[in-house]
Write an enzyme that holds these catalytic residues in place. Structure first.
Site, PDB file in Angstrom:
ATOM      1  N   GLY A  45       0.822  -1.200   0.000  1.00 47.99           N
ATOM      2  CA  GLY A  45       0.000   0.000   0.000  1.00 47.99           C
ATOM      3  C   GLY A  45       0.854   1.247   0.000  1.00 47.99           C
ATOM      4  O   GLY A  45       1.757   1.399  -0.827  1.00 47.99           O
ATOM      5  N   ASP A  46       0.598   2.153   0.944  1.00 49.61           N
ATOM      6  CA  ASP A  46       1.395   3.381   1.043  1.00 49.61           C
ATOM      7  C   ASP A  46       2.254   3.363   2.301  1.00 49.61           C
ATOM      8  O   ASP A  46       2.562   4.408   2.870  1.00 49.61           O
ATOM      9  CB  ASP A  46       0.504   4.621   1.001  1.00 49.61           C
ATOM     10  CG  ASP A  46      -0.494   4.680   2.166  1.00 49.61           C
ATOM     11  OD1 ASP A  46      -0.699   3.644   2.823  1.00 49.61           O
ATOM     12  OD2 ASP A  46      -1.061   5.762   2.411  1.00 49.61           O
ATOM     13  N   GLU A  47       2.658   2.162   2.735  1.00 51.19           N
ATOM     14  CA  GLU A  47       3.520   2.003   3.901  1.00 51.19           C
ATOM     15  C   GLU A  47       4.932   1.636   3.481  1.00 51.19           C
ATOM     16  O   GLU A  47       5.130   0.738   2.659  1.00 51.19           O
ATOM     17  CB  GLU A  47       2.971   0.935   4.846  1.00 51.19           C
ATOM     18  CG  GLU A  47       1.661   1.323   5.520  1.00 51.19           C
ATOM     19  CD  GLU A  47       1.197   0.271   6.512  1.00 51.19           C
ATOM     20  OE1 GLU A  47       0.462   0.641   7.441  1.00 51.19           O
ATOM     21  OE2 GLU A  47       1.572  -0.917   6.349  1.00 51.19           O
TER      22      GLU A  47
END
Length: 317
Positions: free
Chosen positions: A235-237
């Protein structure tokens, strides 16, 4: 630590295949000494040697500054080998002749090894302390071997890399902590602020482009730090791992730099990042699961404090 060479150690059957490449190369040009090399941004490392000639001053694990490497003069862009059958006769570049003469090489063939994204991996080289005949058919066969080897490298690479951003993945991070014996370090756990609105407003293709740009900026930052690498968890991690020992103020300075870098968007995207930081001294109780949990807790504190900031583990709100 150089992460590229650490990654190579994880490649299944790398040593076996590298030896096979050198053996096949020797069958094509049996009079030559062959070696495989890999590049970093500034260095070339001799990974494997075949039939070493004592008169040639090249050894396995030898590290050469790229500015002093003849291999760095190969035309990687057009995938063209560099060939000198006799440097005294064929080479018209004084510096190249000197570099080869310094290690007692009279004939040289360097074949570029690149990945499909155009990234330089290194070279397959054939050298001799005497003038040699390097015929086009033999060179073409060696290029085919190199092409097959590059396919193998590509497959192995994406076992340990995120397909979208080409940063390291969770599997690499896990393997690193299983194998590495660093005594100290820090994990930065990053989550993008405002990323969902980019996907909602502009679509997932633009969202992917933003993630790729974030990855490129993070890679630049870890390159500047040297003993560090970047991971996309999903994801955006993202996670940044640093191996150096430093103080809280310096970690804060790096975190501030990251936040500044990920907050500037010419396209007007309202994207930034929050960071949770955990430092550690390695012992039997230090596990990746524990560190990620602690860093995630610090990240939650950073989000709760208004985002676009960083928090250390156990910081007060």
């Amino acid at each position: 630590m150089n992460t590229q060479f650490e990654e190579l150690k994880m490649y299944e059957s790398f040593d076996e295949l590298a030896n096979d490449v050198l053996d096949l190369a020797n069958e094509i040009l049996p009079e030559q000494m062959f070696y495989l090399t890999a590049f970093t941004d500034s260095q070339q490392v001799i990974l494997k040697l075949s039939n070493q000639k004592s008169s040639i001053q090249i050894t396995e694990n030898m590290v050469v500054d790229l500015s002093n490497s003849v291999c760095n003069r190969i035309d990687f862009e057009n995938n063209q080998p560099l060939r000198y059958e006799d440097i005294k006769r064929d080479c018209d570049v004084e510096e190249v002749e000197r570099l080869l003469d310094d290690v007692n090489i009279r004939s040289y063939l360097g074949i570029p090894i690149s990945l499909t994204n155009g990234e330089k991996f290194g070279t397959l080289c054939a050298v001799n302390d005497e003038a040699s005949v390097l015929d086009p058919r033999s060179i073409a066969l060696l290029q085919r071997i190199v092409k097959l080897f590059s396919y193998y490298l590509e497959l192995e690479r994406f076992v340990w890399r995120d397909m979208l951003t080409e940063l390291y993945n969770r599997r690499y991070l896990t393997k690193y902590f299983e194998d590495d014996s660093n005594t100290h370090g820090a994990l930065f756990f990053l989550d993008l602020d405002g990323f969902k609105s980019v996907n909602d407003r502009y679509g997932h293709d633009i969202g992917d482009t933003v993630l790729q740009e974030v990855a490129a900026r993070l890679q630049t930052i870890v390159n500047e730090q040297g003993d560090a690498f970047a991971v996309r968890l999903g994801g955006d991690e993202f996670v940044l791992h640093f191996s150096q020992a430093t103080g809280r103020d310096e970690w804060g300075h790096i975190a501030t730099q990251i936040i500044d870098e990920l907050s500037r968007w010419d396209e007007g995207y309202q994207v930034s990042t929050s960071i949770g930081i955990v430092t550690y001294i390695r012992d039997k109780r230090t596990t990746l699961v524990t560190l990620l949990k602690q860093a995630d807790e610090a990240l939650y504190q950073a989000k709760s404090a208004g985002k676009r900031t960083f928090k250390f583990v156990h910081d007060p709100y």
